[in-house]
Motif scaffolding. Structure first.
Motif, PDB file in Angstrom:
ATOM      1  N   VAL A  18       9.599   1.602   3.050  1.00 43.32           N
ATOM      2  CA  VAL A  18       8.793   1.676   1.831  1.00 43.32           C
ATOM      3  C   VAL A  18       9.367   0.776   0.741  1.00 43.32           C
ATOM      4  O   VAL A  18       8.619   0.155  -0.024  1.00 43.32           O
ATOM      5  CB  VAL A  18       8.682   3.137   1.335  1.00 43.32           C
ATOM      6  N   ARG A  21       8.981  -3.018   1.895  1.00 37.58           N
ATOM      7  CA  ARG A  21       7.586  -3.435   1.719  1.00 37.58           C
ATOM      8  C   ARG A  21       7.281  -3.705   0.244  1.00 37.58           C
ATOM      9  O   ARG A  21       6.591  -4.680  -0.091  1.00 37.58           O
ATOM     10  CB  ARG A  21       6.652  -2.363   2.260  1.00 37.58           C
ATOM     11  N   ALA A 137       8.197   5.135  -4.588  1.00 36.68           N
ATOM     12  CA  ALA A 137       8.443   6.428  -3.932  1.00 36.68           C
ATOM     13  C   ALA A 137       9.257   7.371  -4.815  1.00 36.68           C
ATOM     14  O   ALA A 137      10.057   8.163  -4.309  1.00 36.68           O
ATOM     15  CB  ALA A 137       9.149   6.201  -2.582  1.00 36.68           C
TER      16      ALA A 137
END
Length: 204
Positions: A18, A21, A137
């Motif tokens: 995550v 990316r 996140a």
């Protein structure tokens, strides 16, 4: 006309996808909008993901990296401009001198140190460039909670929304950087001014 946007981020390897990316998405976003990447010059971790993505999407890269890391073959050699410094402090000075705005992807102690310095200098009115956290996140949630606590208890005059902004995505982070810094709010606190050792304009 594009800006030179400085990005602080992790050099650690083996990070969750995550975060890798998000670094790639930020690199693509900077390149597509015609902005130049300014960063710490590394080829590993989120640094490497970011720089490679900028180049893959046709953008340009400025890196500043200490000689010790060059000697360990950790420099991103394809950078359009790579400045090799003797110390970490000189590296930060080079990044600062070439930046129109500052973004912070997730990172470790070095990233936090770089981020806190530009926030502190903004509090002291020693620069008025945008500072944006890319809260991938929820990585920066604990930091944001600490900042709120500092403000509530009087250790800091202002925080989120004044000294820095928070983005949920790389695209939003670039949007916020392009908007400019916004008001810093209030006067710089006397205590903070007394702690500052970077402003030599007043002389000895």
């Amino acid at each position: 006309m594009g800006q030179a946007i400085c990005v602080f981020c992790a050099s650690s390897s083996g990070l969750p996808e995550v975060h890798r990316r998000a670094a790639r998405e930020l690199g693509a976003e900077l390149a597509r909008r015609g902005h130049r990447l300014v960063y710490g010059g590394g080829n590993v971790g989120l640094m490497g993901e970011l720089a490679r993505s900028v180049h893959e999407h046709g953008g340009t890269v400025f890196g500043a990296i200490p000689r010790t890391l060059v000697d360990r073959e950790l420099a991103y050699e394809p950078a359009d401009e790579l400045v090799v410094t003797d110390t970490l402090r000189e590296r930060k000075a080079e990044m600062d001198a070439h930046a129109d705005a500052f973004l912070a992807l997730p990172g470790g102690f070095g990233t936090l140190e770089e981020l806190l310095e530009v926030i502190t200098l903004r509090q002291l009115r020693l620069h008025d460039r945008p500072v944006v956290l890319v809260n991938v996140a929820g990585y920066y949630d604990p930091f944001l909670a600490m900042v709120r606590s500092m403000v509530e208890q009087g250790f800091a005059p202002v925080g989120e929304g004044a000294l820095f902004r928070v983005a949920r995505t790389p695209a939003e982070a670039v949007d916020l950087a392009e908007m400019g810094p916004g008001p810093a709010g209030g006067s710089p606190p006397v205590e903070a001014l007394a702690e500052d050792w970077t402003d030599t304009s007043a002389g000895p």
